[in-house]
Design a protein around this motif. Structure first.
Motif, PDB file in Angstrom:
ATOM      1  N   LYS A   1       0.840  -1.204   0.000  1.00  0.00           N
ATOM      2  CA  LYS A   1       0.000   0.000   0.000  1.00  0.00           C
ATOM      3  C   LYS A   1       0.875   1.255   0.000  1.00  0.00           C
ATOM      4  N   LEU A   2       1.849   1.294   0.881  1.00  0.00           N
ATOM      5  CA  LEU A   2       2.686   2.483   1.004  1.00  0.00           C
ATOM      6  C   LEU A   2       3.656   2.626  -0.165  1.00  0.00           C
ATOM      7  N   ILE A   3       4.140   1.504  -0.703  1.00  0.00           N
ATOM      8  CA  ILE A   3       5.015   1.568  -1.878  1.00  0.00           C
ATOM      9  C   ILE A   3       4.268   2.170  -3.062  1.00  0.00           C
ATOM     10  N   SER A   4       2.984   1.818  -3.199  1.00  0.00           N
ATOM     11  CA  SER A   4       2.187   2.393  -4.297  1.00  0.00           C
ATOM     12  C   SER A   4       2.078   3.906  -4.155  1.00  0.00           C
ATOM     13  N   LYS A   5       2.123   4.377  -2.922  1.00  0.00           N
ATOM     14  CA  LYS A   5       2.009   5.819  -2.677  1.00  0.00           C
ATOM     15  C   LYS A   5       3.316   6.544  -2.966  1.00  0.00           C
ATOM     16  N   VAL A   6       4.432   6.023  -2.456  1.00  0.00           N
ATOM     17  CA  VAL A   6       5.709   6.731  -2.630  1.00  0.00           C
ATOM     18  C   VAL A   6       6.222   6.649  -4.062  1.00  0.00           C
ATOM     19  N   THR A   7       5.847   5.595  -4.778  1.00  0.00           N
ATOM     20  CA  THR A   7       6.304   5.454  -6.173  1.00  0.00           C
ATOM     21  C   THR A   7       5.285   5.968  -7.177  1.00  0.00           C
ATOM     22  N   ASN A   8       4.085   6.294  -6.696  1.00  0.00           N
ATOM     23  CA  ASN A   8       2.994   6.731  -7.574  1.00  0.00           C
ATOM     24  C   ASN A   8       2.734   5.708  -8.673  1.00  0.00           C
ATOM     25  N   ARG A   9       2.762   4.432  -8.283  1.00  0.00           N
ATOM     26  CA  ARG A   9       2.531   3.317  -9.216  1.00  0.00           C
ATOM     27  C   ARG A   9       1.257   2.559  -8.831  1.00  0.00           C
ATOM     28  N   LEU A  10       0.598   2.041  -9.853  1.00  0.00           N
ATOM     29  CA  LEU A  10      -0.483   1.084  -9.638  1.00  0.00           C
ATOM     30  C   LEU A  10       0.155  -0.290  -9.455  1.00  0.00           C
ATOM     31  N   ILE A  11      -0.136  -0.942  -8.325  1.00  0.00           N
ATOM     32  CA  ILE A  11       0.405  -2.269  -8.046  1.00  0.00           C
ATOM     33  C   ILE A  11      -0.762  -3.237  -7.891  1.00  0.00           C
ATOM     34  N   VAL A  12      -0.770  -4.279  -8.708  1.00  0.00           N
ATOM     35  CA  VAL A  12      -1.824  -5.287  -8.647  1.00  0.00           C
ATOM     36  C   VAL A  12      -1.194  -6.620  -8.248  1.00  0.00           C
ATOM     37  N   ILE A  13      -1.661  -7.169  -7.132  1.00  0.00           N
ATOM     38  CA  ILE A  13      -1.185  -8.472  -6.679  1.00  0.00           C
ATOM     39  C   ILE A  13      -2.365  -9.436  -6.663  1.00  0.00           C
ATOM     40  N   ARG A  14      -2.204 -10.520  -7.374  1.00  0.00           N
ATOM     41  CA  ARG A  14      -3.230 -11.568  -7.387  1.00  0.00           C
ATOM     42  C   ARG A  14      -2.737 -12.711  -6.503  1.00  0.00           C
ATOM     43  N   ASP A  15      -3.388 -12.883  -5.329  1.00  0.00           N
ATOM     44  CA  ASP A  15      -2.984 -13.979  -4.452  1.00  0.00           C
ATOM     45  C   ASP A  15      -3.977 -15.124  -4.564  1.00  0.00           C
ATOM     46  N   ALA A  16      -3.882 -16.102  -3.678  1.00  0.00           N
ATOM     47  CA  ALA A  16      -4.733 -17.291  -3.780  1.00  0.00           C
ATOM     48  C   ALA A  16      -6.196 -16.989  -3.542  1.00  0.00           C
TER      49      ALA A  16
END
Length: 715
Positions: free
Chosen positions: A683-698
């Motif tokens: 969550k915080l990495i998406s904020k500091v990098t201004n990137r959309l991060i999509v993680i598909r888990d189980a």
């Protein structure tokens, strides 16, 4: 009469248009012959049979010019009617019909057949009424068959029932054409009971009836009735044709009855139908659906000639047996053979790439589809929506959905479930309301997505309204999947006691998935006691269920009950239950990079770990604190933090940030449930990098954007 070839050796190579005067002596006394032997009638029949409208019009024109056309000549006018109707010239057929002073049943029937084949089914029914009222004529077997077929084609069920009554009163019910048309009408109007009533009540059915009914029953999922028809087909003294084998093999595929399918295969070989392309494709499909991919490959390999249908059949068999990479490789062979894919081929390939999470390949397929002009096919649109959704790009999935010119229930269901899987419950319910506004009838699958969306939003009352009212109004019987969604809904709302009571009070045969849904909710909501009771039930159902053992061990650790952790680990060792290693992977420029916690095997592992440390340092000022509980190990806190630092999710995110353009989205797949610590970090990495991060888990898709996750921190 001159020869139809015409001309002479001295004529130029390019022949002039055929002059009817070179074909017929137009001044011959034609009227002396019988109407059926009339040369004009014969030539008009030839024109109709070959659909040579131009030549037929020439015959018609010369009849008019020579004043030999007669409004009272029924045979001649019926032949003209037939010409225009078969050539799709309904306006010309109607003019001939309207100009006839004398008409018989053949006249009306010919015009009706023309309108039916052109797709104007309502007009056929109007003509049948006029035939009775205007000319006081009775329907014969051919006309009644056409009318029944029109009722089926236009969904005019009540009119079809009236025709059934007429058939019984007139005795036409015993005619083979009428019986077949009745069976088809009821089948296409989804009245299985009505079709079976005709089938069982009228003796002397032919192979066409068996084939039609069997196909219709399979399309509507009426397997028990289809099996009954198959048994009667075996008892009947009728010879099977190619359509029979296709239908019976389709039944074996739906039943997943390999033994019966193999017996049908043997009969097919003895009967000499092994060269029939459609039969062979049905056989490949049967073996594929029965899980015998090796036999499907063998059947495909034995084909002397292969077309797009057979290639698509083997690709579909690979998809059904989770041989996704093989499906994509076979497609390259198909292109090498010079076989062009069709809409069904593209649908299979898109669904294969969705299962592989091969977003780059799926995107290139999309570009190819647009280039060859297949994007407007509903089946392709549905597969594109599914592919983008399962690859984590829900925005592109909706873009495809919004552009589709026509949609079917699968389209709507794919979009609703896509939003639900991404935790976007509000958007899923919006699409559901749009579906109702479009007057598309929801089905069993629709409400799985709808109830799941309610679960994401914690809408308990609305969820129960859909379950108890909406589904009942639509005649949809709730199933295990719907009730499991309710467990998830109550769990999200924190009503775990209510969820447990619901499960123990409902007369439903719950499966492990349902009980694990409750257990997972207890893990998220920190309810140890209900969770222990749910785990106990699961382990009674399957003592070796890996997921439950791990989740139970994690719950003990979460509540710092280390004795419980030790007990579970000992139990897992005794039963040889091994935890699947946590893996995360990301696709960079068509190459897939796989990471394991603490991984040092990647060629750039030093740089990746350095990037992870930099990212964690950046997010600490925003409130990130390593969560030792996520390590779930009875070791020192410092060791837990070190273990957490290089979880596979963090490694994959760091590598994707290193290798992609500044504004590109990051897509990561995880084979297990994402841990709490990695979730907070993402969550915080998406904020500091201004990137959309999509993680598909189980369990879910997690879309991280500007410090917020689509799952609302519940998964």
């Amino acid at each position: 009469m001159a020869s139809l070839a015409g001309g002479s050796p001295s004529m130029p190579a390019q022949k002039p248009p055929l002059d009817p005067r070179s074909v017929i002596n137009w001044q011959a006394p034609w009227r002396l012959k019988s109407n059926h032997d009339h040369p004009a009638v014969k030539l008009l029949k030839i024109s109709a049979g070959t659909k040579n409208l131009k030549f037929g019009k020439i015959i018609h024109a010369h009849l008019l010019v020579s004043n030999q056309a007669s409004e009272n000549n029924v045979v001649e006018n019926n032949t003209l009617l037939n010409l225009y109707a078969k050539c799709g010239q309904l306006s010309g057929a109607q003019r001939v019909f309207d100009g006839m002073r004398m008409r018989n049943v053949v006249s009306w029937g010919t015009l009706m057949a023309g309108y039916f084949h052109a797709g104007f089914c309502s007009e056929v029914l109007e003509l049948s009424r006029d035939m009775v009222k205007v000319d006081n004529l009775r329907l014969n077997k051919y006309v009644l068959s056409t009318v029944l077929s029109s009722c089926a084609g236009d969904g005019l069920y009540c009119k079809g029932q009236q025709c059934h009554v007429y058939a019984e009163k007139s005795g036409l019910i015993f005619n083979q054409h009428v019986k077949n048309a009745l069976v088809c009408m009821y089948s296409m109007c989804e009245d299985v009971e009505g079709a079976m009533k005709v089938f069982n009540g009228v003796p002397g059915l032919d192979i066409f009836t068996y084939n039609s009914l069997l196909t219709a029953l399979l399309e509507h999922g009426s397997l028990s009735e289809a099996l009954d028809v198959f048994r009667k087909l075996l008892e009947a003294d009728v010879e099977w044709d190619g359509a029979s084998y296709v239908g019976v093999l389709g039944l074996c595929a739906c039943l997943k009855d390999l033994k019966l399918g193999s017996q049908v295969h043997s009969r097919m070989l003895k009967s000499g139908f092994n060269s029939d392309m459609f039969v062979n494709c049905a056989m490949i499909d049967m073996y594929g659906k029965c899980g015998e991919i090796t036999k499907a490959r063998k059947a495909f390999g034995s084909l002397k000639a292969r077309n797009v249908v057979s290639w698509t059949a083997i690709l579909a068999a690979c998809l059904q047996n989770e041989c996704f990479e093989e499906a994509l490789k076979l497609f390259f062979e198909m292109e090498t053979d010079g076989v062009r894919p069709n809409e069904y081929t593209f649908a299979v390939l898109l669904n294969s790439s969705a299962s592989l999470s091969a977003v780059a390949y799926g995107t290139s397929l999309h570009a190819h589809i647009e280039k060859v002009g297949y994007e407007d096919f509903v089946i392709v649109g549905n597969a594109l929506v599914n592919m983008y959704s399962r690859n984590g790009d829900i925005e592109l999935a909706y873009s495809v959905f919004a552009k589709m010119r026509s949609r079917d229930p699968i389209t709507w269901n794919s979009m609703i479930s896509g939003y639900s899987h991404h935790g976007l419950g509000k958007e899923a319910l919006t699409v559901f309301r749009d579906m109702l506004a479009a007057e598309e009838k929801p089905n069993y699958v629709t409400f799985i997505g709808v109830l799941s969306a309610c679960g994401h939003l914690g809408l308990v009352e609305q969820g129960f309204y859909y379950l108890n009212h909406s589904m009942n109004m639509l005649g949809i019987e709730p199933g295990l999947e719907h009730y499991t969604c309710i467990i998830g809904l109550l769990g999200k709302a924190g009503q775990l006691d209510e969820a447990e009571n619901f499960m123990r009070s409902m007369p439903v045969k719950w499966d492990i998935v349902a009980w694990r849904t409750l257990l997972n909710a207890c893990h998220v909501q920190w309810n140890y006691h209900v969770g222990m009771r749910a785990a106990e039930v699961i382990l009674q159902m399957d003592p070796n269920d890996v997921g439950t053992c791990i989740l139970l061990s994690n719950m003990h650790a979460k509540f710092k009950r280390w004795d419980g952790v030790v007990k579970m680990r000992k139990l897992m060792r005794e039963r040889n239950i091994k935890k699947e290693p946590g893996l995360s992977w990301t696709e960079i420029r068509n190459n897939t990079h796989i990471f394991i916690a603490g991984d040092n095997k990647h060629p750039e592992s030093v740089q990746i770990q350095k990037k992870v440390r930099e990212l964690l340092a950046e997010i600490k000022p925003l409130g990130y604190v390593p969560d030792p509980a996520s390590a779930l190990h009875d070791v020192e806190e410092e060791q837990k933090v070190d273990y957490l630092t290089f979880h596979s999710e963090k490694l994959a995110i760091a590598y994707a940030l290193m290798k992609t353009p500044p504004n590109a989205p990051i897509r990561v797949i995880k084979n297990l449930r994402i841990c709490d610590d990695c979730h907070s970090a993402a969550k915080l990495i998406s904020k500091v990098t201004n990137r959309l991060i999509v993680i598909r888990d189980a369990n879910h898709f997690h879309t991280f954007r500007n410090g917020i996750c689509s799952c609302a921190d519940y998964w």
